[in-house]
Motif scaffolding. Structure first.
Motif, PDB file in Angstrom:
ATOM      1  N   PHE A  35       0.841  -1.190   0.000  1.00 33.14           N
ATOM      2  CA  PHE A  35       0.000   0.000   0.000  1.00 33.14           C
ATOM      3  C   PHE A  35       0.882   1.249   0.000  1.00 33.14           C
ATOM      4  O   PHE A  35       1.991   1.245   0.556  1.00 33.14           O
ATOM      5  CB  PHE A  35      -0.871   0.065   1.264  1.00 33.14           C
ATOM      6  N   LEU A  43      -5.004   5.160   2.110  1.00 31.39           N
ATOM      7  CA  LEU A  43      -4.273   3.933   1.820  1.00 31.39           C
ATOM      8  C   LEU A  43      -4.658   3.453   0.425  1.00 31.39           C
ATOM      9  O   LEU A  43      -5.811   3.080   0.194  1.00 31.39           O
ATOM     10  CB  LEU A  43      -4.597   2.857   2.852  1.00 31.39           C
ATOM     11  N   ASN A  45      -4.146   0.806  -2.648  1.00 29.39           N
ATOM     12  CA  ASN A  45      -3.621  -0.494  -3.057  1.00 29.39           C
ATOM     13  C   ASN A  45      -2.603  -0.334  -4.174  1.00 29.39           C
ATOM     14  O   ASN A  45      -2.873   0.323  -5.161  1.00 29.39           O
ATOM     15  CB  ASN A  45      -4.742  -1.370  -3.625  1.00 29.39           C
ATOM     16  N   PHE A  86       3.508   0.708   2.907  1.00 24.21           N
ATOM     17  CA  PHE A  86       3.280  -0.376   3.862  1.00 24.21           C
ATOM     18  C   PHE A  86       3.179  -1.711   3.143  1.00 24.21           C
ATOM     19  O   PHE A  86       2.546  -1.818   2.088  1.00 24.21           O
ATOM     20  CB  PHE A  86       1.970  -0.155   4.626  1.00 24.21           C
ATOM     21  N   PHE A  96      -9.293 -14.523   9.167  1.00 22.65           N
ATOM     22  CA  PHE A  96      -8.141 -13.863   8.557  1.00 22.65           C
ATOM     23  C   PHE A  96      -7.741 -12.654   9.381  1.00 22.65           C
ATOM     24  O   PHE A  96      -8.569 -11.841   9.762  1.00 22.65           O
ATOM     25  CB  PHE A  96      -8.464 -13.435   7.127  1.00 22.65           C
ATOM     26  N   LYS A  97      -6.452 -12.546   9.641  1.00 27.16           N
ATOM     27  CA  LYS A  97      -5.901 -11.438  10.403  1.00 27.16           C
ATOM     28  C   LYS A  97      -4.796 -10.810   9.576  1.00 27.16           C
ATOM     29  O   LYS A  97      -3.966 -11.514   9.003  1.00 27.16           O
ATOM     30  CB  LYS A  97      -5.344 -11.961  11.724  1.00 27.16           C
ATOM     31  N   THR A  98      -4.786  -9.502   9.508  1.00 29.84           N
ATOM     32  CA  THR A  98      -3.813  -8.782   8.688  1.00 29.84           C
ATOM     33  C   THR A  98      -2.805  -8.081   9.578  1.00 29.84           C
ATOM     34  O   THR A  98      -3.202  -7.396  10.535  1.00 29.84           O
ATOM     35  CB  THR A  98      -4.522  -7.749   7.805  1.00 29.84           C
ATOM     36  N   PHE A 100       0.365  -5.392   9.479  1.00 26.82           N
ATOM     37  CA  PHE A 100       1.103  -4.399   8.713  1.00 26.82           C
ATOM     38  C   PHE A 100       2.516  -4.267   9.250  1.00 26.82           C
ATOM     39  O   PHE A 100       2.757  -4.390  10.462  1.00 26.82           O
ATOM     40  CB  PHE A 100       0.425  -3.034   8.814  1.00 26.82           C
ATOM     41  N   GLY A 101       3.447  -3.989   8.334  1.00 30.53           N
ATOM     42  CA  GLY A 101       4.761  -3.558   8.760  1.00 30.53           C
ATOM     43  C   GLY A 101       4.728  -2.105   9.194  1.00 30.53           C
ATOM     44  O   GLY A 101       3.698  -1.425   9.071  1.00 30.53           O
TER      45      GLY A 101
ATOM     46  N   TYR B  33     -13.357  -5.512   7.429  1.00 35.92           N
ATOM     47  CA  TYR B  33     -12.311  -5.309   8.419  1.00 35.92           C
ATOM     48  C   TYR B  33     -12.417  -3.909   9.011  1.00 35.92           C
ATOM     49  O   TYR B  33     -12.834  -2.967   8.336  1.00 35.92           O
ATOM     50  CB  TYR B  33     -10.915  -5.398   7.776  1.00 35.92           C
ATOM     51  N   TYR B  35      -9.551  -1.310  11.041  1.00 40.95           N
ATOM     52  CA  TYR B  35      -8.176  -1.070  11.463  1.00 40.95           C
ATOM     53  C   TYR B  35      -8.102   0.293  12.140  1.00 40.95           C
ATOM     54  O   TYR B  35      -8.956   1.149  11.921  1.00 40.95           O
ATOM     55  CB  TYR B  35      -7.225  -1.033  10.251  1.00 40.95           C
ATOM     56  N   GLN B  37      -5.091   3.483  13.095  1.00 37.30           N
ATOM     57  CA  GLN B  37      -3.724   3.979  12.931  1.00 37.30           C
ATOM     58  C   GLN B  37      -3.554   5.194  13.824  1.00 37.30           C
ATOM     59  O   GLN B  37      -4.114   6.268  13.537  1.00 37.30           O
ATOM     60  CB  GLN B  37      -3.435   4.329  11.477  1.00 37.30           C
ATOM     61  N   VAL B  43      -0.434   0.784  10.803  1.00 34.71           N
ATOM     62  CA  VAL B  43      -1.831   0.390  10.784  1.00 34.71           C
ATOM     63  C   VAL B  43      -1.981  -0.895  11.597  1.00 34.71           C
ATOM     64  O   VAL B  43      -1.223  -1.857  11.403  1.00 34.71           O
ATOM     65  CB  VAL B  43      -2.295   0.163   9.333  1.00 34.71           C
ATOM     66  N   PHE B  45      -4.530  -4.015  12.942  1.00 31.08           N
ATOM     67  CA  PHE B  45      -5.746  -4.786  12.736  1.00 31.08           C
ATOM     68  C   PHE B  45      -6.581  -4.778  14.007  1.00 31.08           C
ATOM     69  O   PHE B  45      -6.072  -4.971  15.105  1.00 31.08           O
ATOM     70  CB  PHE B  45      -5.351  -6.219  12.359  1.00 31.08           C
ATOM     71  N   SER B  48     -11.964  -8.711  11.927  1.00 26.87           N
ATOM     72  CA  SER B  48     -12.506  -9.091  10.629  1.00 26.87           C
ATOM     73  C   SER B  48     -13.883  -9.704  10.854  1.00 26.87           C
ATOM     74  O   SER B  48     -14.171 -10.261  11.928  1.00 26.87           O
ATOM     75  CB  SER B  48     -11.574 -10.044   9.877  1.00 26.87           C
ATOM     76  N   MET B  89      -6.823   7.319  13.503  1.00 26.21           N
ATOM     77  CA  MET B  89      -7.569   7.175  12.255  1.00 26.21           C
ATOM     78  C   MET B  89      -8.092   5.748  12.225  1.00 26.21           C
ATOM     79  O   MET B  89      -7.339   4.806  12.492  1.00 26.21           O
ATOM     80  CB  MET B  89      -6.650   7.435  11.067  1.00 26.21           C
ATOM     81  N   PHE B  91      -9.821   2.888   9.867  1.00 28.53           N
ATOM     82  CA  PHE B  91     -10.058   2.499   8.482  1.00 28.53           C
ATOM     83  C   PHE B  91     -10.955   1.265   8.434  1.00 28.53           C
ATOM     84  O   PHE B  91     -10.787   0.323   9.201  1.00 28.53           O
ATOM     85  CB  PHE B  91      -8.751   2.136   7.772  1.00 28.53           C
ATOM     86  N   PHE B 105      -9.557  -0.258   0.908  1.00 35.35           N
ATOM     87  CA  PHE B 105      -9.698   0.562   2.100  1.00 35.35           C
ATOM     88  C   PHE B 105     -10.544   1.798   1.848  1.00 35.35           C
ATOM     89  O   PHE B 105     -10.476   2.415   0.778  1.00 35.35           O
ATOM     90  CB  PHE B 105      -8.322   1.004   2.600  1.00 35.35           C
TER      91      PHE B 105
END
Lengths: 110, 114
Positions: A35, A43, A45, A86, A96-98, A100-101, B33, B35, B37, B43, B45, B48, B89, B91, B105
């Motif tokens: 992203f 954000l 894609n 990101f 599902f779990k996301t 981020f770095g 989802y 999220y 920030q 960001v 999680f 979900s 923030m 999202f 997003f």
């Protein structure tokens, strides 16, 4: 849990330069996305790339899932490329779990 | 092109108040989802949601948070009693299906708790 590390944390480029951003992840994943967060916080894609290579204009990405890393290439950078990049991985653990770095903050100078 | 929308874009509230953040996912999407920030950070999680129930949640998503899909289009995040550290923030994102597809997003809601 899974760890996602991005490097470098900060990058300053002269307009027209090329760069490579890296994302390492500590375990197998179902999905990986790149992203771009623009200065207004949106954000955007860039790539959905759990494996292989994709290209979109001046941007391309490669994920080597077996070695648990992904690379984002930016060629001929422009000032509008500035922002935070990101990497996010998604792993199924039940649902599902996301993760981020921490991102790479890029500033492209005119 | 279809997009995820969120309202309000900004919200200011007093500590201890309840807030509801609203999202309209892309119409044929099935997996949603939330999220957050915190300013200058990555960001994170929260949760979900699929088939009208929570699919996965993080340790951040404690009892003060809840999510709901009250009708066929909206997806909401409620914070029951806001704290200063909830300023962030928020999202919303959605995907077409189950198997880790591209997440789209929304533009986010900036929440400030005073």
């Amino acid at each position: 849990g899974i760890q996602v590390e991005q490097s470098p944390p900060d990058l300053i480029l002269q307009e027209g330069a090329n760069s490579t951003l890296r994302c390492n992840f500590s375990d197998s994943v179902n999905n990986l996305q790149w992203f771009h967060q623009n200065p207004w916080g949106q954000l955007i894609n860039l790539f959905y790339i759990p494996s292989g290579t994709k290209q979109n204009g001046r941007l391309s990405a490669t994920t080597v899932a077996t070695e648990r890393y992904s690379l984002l290439y930016i060629s001929s950078s422009q000032t509008t490329d500035s922002g935070v990049y990101f990497c996010a991985v998604e792993r199924q653990t039940g649902g599902f779990k996301t993760i981020f770095g921490a991102g790479t903050r890029l500033f492209v100078k005119a | 092109e279809p997009e995820v929308t969120q309202t309000p874009s900004h919200q200011v509230t007093q500590m201890g108040q309840e807030v509801i953040l609203r999202c309209v996912p892309i119409s044929n999407h099935l997996y949603f989802y939330w999220y957050r920030q915190i300013l200058g950070q990555k960001v994170e999680f929260l949760v979900s949601f699929y088939n009208n129930e929570i699919s996965e949640k993080s340790e951040i998503f404690d009892d003060q948070f809840s999510v709901e899909r009250p009708d066929g289009s909206n997806f909401t995040l409620k914070i029951r009693s806001t704290k200063l550290e909830d300023s962030a923030m928020y999202f919303c994102a959605s995907t077409r299906g189950l198997a880790g597809e591209t997440q789209y997003f929304g533009p986010g809601t900036r929440l400030l708790v005073l």
